[in-house]
Write a protein that holds these residues in place. Structure first.
Motif, mmCIF file in Angstrom:
data_model
loop_
_atom_site.group_PDB
_atom_site.id
_atom_site.type_symbol
_atom_site.label_atom_id
_atom_site.label_comp_id
_atom_site.label_asym_id
_atom_site.label_seq_id
_atom_site.Cartn_x
_atom_site.Cartn_y
_atom_site.Cartn_z
ATOM 1 N N ALA A 230 0.835 -1.202 0.000
ATOM 2 C CA ALA A 230 0.000 0.000 0.000
ATOM 3 C C ALA A 230 0.869 1.251 0.000
ATOM 4 O O ALA A 230 2.037 1.218 0.391
ATOM 5 C CB ALA A 230 -0.904 -0.008 1.227
ATOM 6 N N PRO A 231 0.297 2.373 -0.421
ATOM 7 C CA PRO A 231 1.066 3.617 -0.387
ATOM 8 C C PRO A 231 1.308 4.095 1.037
ATOM 9 O O PRO A 231 0.433 3.987 1.891
ATOM 10 C CB PRO A 231 0.180 4.601 -1.156
ATOM 11 C CG PRO A 231 -1.202 4.059 -1.009
ATOM 12 C CD PRO A 231 -1.055 2.571 -0.981
ATOM 13 N N THR A 232 2.494 4.626 1.269
ATOM 14 C CA THR A 232 2.817 5.265 2.550
ATOM 15 C C THR A 232 2.746 6.781 2.427
ATOM 16 O O THR A 232 2.590 7.476 3.418
ATOM 17 C CB THR A 232 4.225 4.892 3.006
ATOM 18 O OG1 THR A 232 5.185 5.472 2.108
ATOM 19 C CG2 THR A 232 4.420 3.381 3.040
ATOM 20 N N ASN A 233 2.903 7.269 1.185
ATOM 21 C CA ASN A 233 2.972 8.703 0.881
ATOM 22 C C ASN A 233 4.195 9.369 1.496
ATOM 23 O O ASN A 233 4.256 10.592 1.587
ATOM 24 C CB ASN A 233 1.688 9.419 1.312
ATOM 25 C CG ASN A 233 0.470 8.909 0.560
ATOM 26 O OD1 ASN A 233 0.512 8.762 -0.653
ATOM 27 N ND2 ASN A 233 -0.601 8.606 1.281
ATOM 28 N N TYR A 234 5.168 8.546 1.882
ATOM 29 C CA TYR A 234 6.449 9.059 2.381
ATOM 30 C C TYR A 234 7.558 8.355 1.600
ATOM 31 O O TYR A 234 7.956 7.237 1.933
ATOM 32 C CB TYR A 234 6.599 8.803 3.882
ATOM 33 C CG TYR A 234 5.644 9.611 4.730
ATOM 34 C CD1 TYR A 234 5.913 10.948 5.027
ATOM 35 C CD2 TYR A 234 4.472 9.044 5.219
ATOM 36 C CE1 TYR A 234 5.035 11.694 5.791
ATOM 37 C CE2 TYR A 234 3.593 9.791 5.992
ATOM 38 C CZ TYR A 234 3.873 11.105 6.274
ATOM 39 O OH TYR A 234 2.998 11.849 7.025
ATOM 40 N N TYR A 235 8.018 9.012 0.571
ATOM 41 C CA TYR A 235 9.096 8.454 -0.241
ATOM 42 C C TYR A 235 9.921 9.605 -0.794
ATOM 43 O O TYR A 235 9.513 10.760 -0.758
ATOM 44 C CB TYR A 235 8.542 7.581 -1.375
ATOM 45 C CG TYR A 235 7.585 8.286 -2.303
ATOM 46 C CD1 TYR A 235 8.033 9.002 -3.409
ATOM 47 C CD2 TYR A 235 6.207 8.233 -2.077
ATOM 48 C CE1 TYR A 235 7.151 9.657 -4.250
ATOM 49 C CE2 TYR A 235 5.311 8.879 -2.925
ATOM 50 C CZ TYR A 235 5.790 9.585 -4.003
ATOM 51 O OH TYR A 235 4.927 10.226 -4.847
ATOM 52 N N ARG A 236 11.100 9.275 -1.296
ATOM 53 C CA ARG A 236 12.010 10.306 -1.798
ATOM 54 C C ARG A 236 12.088 10.246 -3.324
ATOM 55 O O ARG A 236 11.896 9.194 -3.923
ATOM 56 C CB ARG A 236 13.404 10.102 -1.214
ATOM 57 C CG ARG A 236 13.458 10.294 0.298
ATOM 58 C CD ARG A 236 14.867 10.046 0.818
ATOM 59 N NE ARG A 236 15.247 8.643 0.653
ATOM 60 C CZ ARG A 236 16.503 8.221 0.454
ATOM 61 N NH1 ARG A 236 17.484 9.099 0.356
ATOM 62 N NH2 ARG A 236 16.760 6.927 0.342
ATOM 63 N N ASP B 200 3.091 3.290 -3.677
ATOM 64 C CA ASP B 200 3.718 4.606 -3.750
ATOM 65 C C ASP B 200 4.160 4.945 -5.168
ATOM 66 O O ASP B 200 4.129 6.114 -5.571
ATOM 67 C CB ASP B 200 4.894 4.695 -2.781
ATOM 68 C CG ASP B 200 4.451 5.006 -1.363
ATOM 69 O OD1 ASP B 200 3.490 5.782 -1.196
ATOM 70 O OD2 ASP B 200 5.056 4.472 -0.415
ATOM 71 N N VAL B 201 4.562 3.948 -5.941
ATOM 72 C CA VAL B 201 4.898 4.212 -7.346
ATOM 73 C C VAL B 201 3.649 4.668 -8.098
ATOM 74 O O VAL B 201 3.684 5.633 -8.861
ATOM 75 C CB VAL B 201 5.516 2.968 -8.013
ATOM 76 C CG1 VAL B 201 5.715 3.202 -9.514
ATOM 77 C CG2 VAL B 201 6.841 2.609 -7.357
#
Length: 204
Positions: free
Chosen positions: A158-164, A181-182
């Protein structure tokens, strides 16, 4: 927005369709078999190697997303031909915006060398990575308004919405990023105004 998604039945593409439909966009899912299409999307059955079907589907779209990718060496020719058809169809129809999932291999390892071209790059991944490089070069030389999302290893999640993110490079020490997240990045970029004609590395 009218948004067309190629590879809509896959790990990233299905999530992407859901995000866009939930936000009220008109989503068209291009899939090989209609039964595999996500809910809440108009379905077009077809093969990306069929240039006519691709061109007809691209027409009148506001933006195109591609989550296509060769999983094995055997799939590289269909991947490159399919992306060529998408690019050709967009140019003919006057549809400019394309956001596609690519691979970290086409990012820079150094200012003068891609990660793919480094001696330590795994031989078993080279043919797939080379197909992504072919697609990148096709888009780079086109007039399309493209963005390539280049994730590190991509486990389901699932998306975390915390990525770089990093333009042209993988974020430092980045090892992985979830499919959720992708998909979030691809969707946000397709409806937003960032990273035009850029490769973007994605990782936690």
């Amino acid at each position: 927005m009218d948004l067309l998604v190629f590879g809509a039945s896959g790990r990233v593409g299905s999530r992407l369709c859901t995000y866009a439909a939930t936000d009220g966009h008109r989503v068209t899912a291009f899939v090989r078999e209609g039964s595999s299409a996500p809910d809440d999307a108009r379905v077009v059955e077809g093969d990306v190697t069929d240039a006519r079907t691709v061109a007809e589907t691209v027409d009148d779209q506001d933006a195109v997303c591609s989550a296509l990718g060769p999983e094995t060496e055997a799939g590289t020719s269909a991947f490159t031909a399919g992306t060529e058809n998408i690019s050709d169809g967009m140019e003919t129809a006057g549809v400019d915006r394309l956001v596609a999932v690519s691979a970290a291999a086409i990012l820079q390892a150094t200012p003068g060398r891609l990660r793919l071209d480094m001696p330590e790059f795994p031989d078993q991944l080279r043919s797939v990575a080379t197909a992504h490089k072919t697609v990148y070069e096709r888009l780079r030389d086109s007039a399309l308004d493209w963005t390539l999302a280049c994730p590190a290893q991509m486990p389901d999640g699932a998306p975390t919405n915390y990525y770089r993110t990093a333009v042209d490079y993988l974020p430092e020490d980045g090892q992985s990023i979830s499919t959720g997240d992708v998909a979030t990045f691809v969707y946000d970029t397709a409806v937003g105004d960032e990273y035009r004609r850029q490769r973007v590395g994605l990782a936690y």
